[in-house]
Design a protein around this motif. Sequence first.
Motif: not given
Length: 189
Positions: A111-127
Amino acid sequence: MRIAPMADERNGKVCLGVVTGAHGVRGLVKVKPFTAEPESVAAYGPVETKDGARRFAIETKGMAKDLVICRLEGVTDRDVAAALRGTELYVPRERLPQTDEDDEGWYHADLVGLLAVGIDGKAYGRIVGVENFGAGDLLEIAPEDGGEAVLMGFTDENVPEVDIEGGKVVIDPPAGTFGDEAAAGAPDA
């Protein structure tokens, strides 16, 4: 089977546990395991320090609450064992078994390095990490803009989808997790 909240992607190592202190006077150590089955901390062959400077054959000797009692090759007295406190024990990623299709199909380290994307498509950052302080797994998400990392519970409700192949996790963060909804429901000043 999911293993190891910590990974060092640069050198392909996965952390199986961390030494928490000495056990007894003959050099045994207590290890906090990051493996699904605690005793598996010794199942993948010799372990080494993060920098690779020290390598130990490891043998499980028993359990003490949620810690695994281990013998590390070359560690023969309490003082040497105590000096290892805080030492993370790594193995090369290729030594870990392939994940089963019945399982999630990934390790925490994946999971480390993956993009965290909201269910609405908003990018929150990286794990940047997966932590567990005793009350369940937490994703550590660092905003792309360099802001302060946020911890969010790693639950099915908060993380409805993990897409390793797509390089992302889909999240539905609770209100206030990222600060932008912190004032929701608060009266206007």
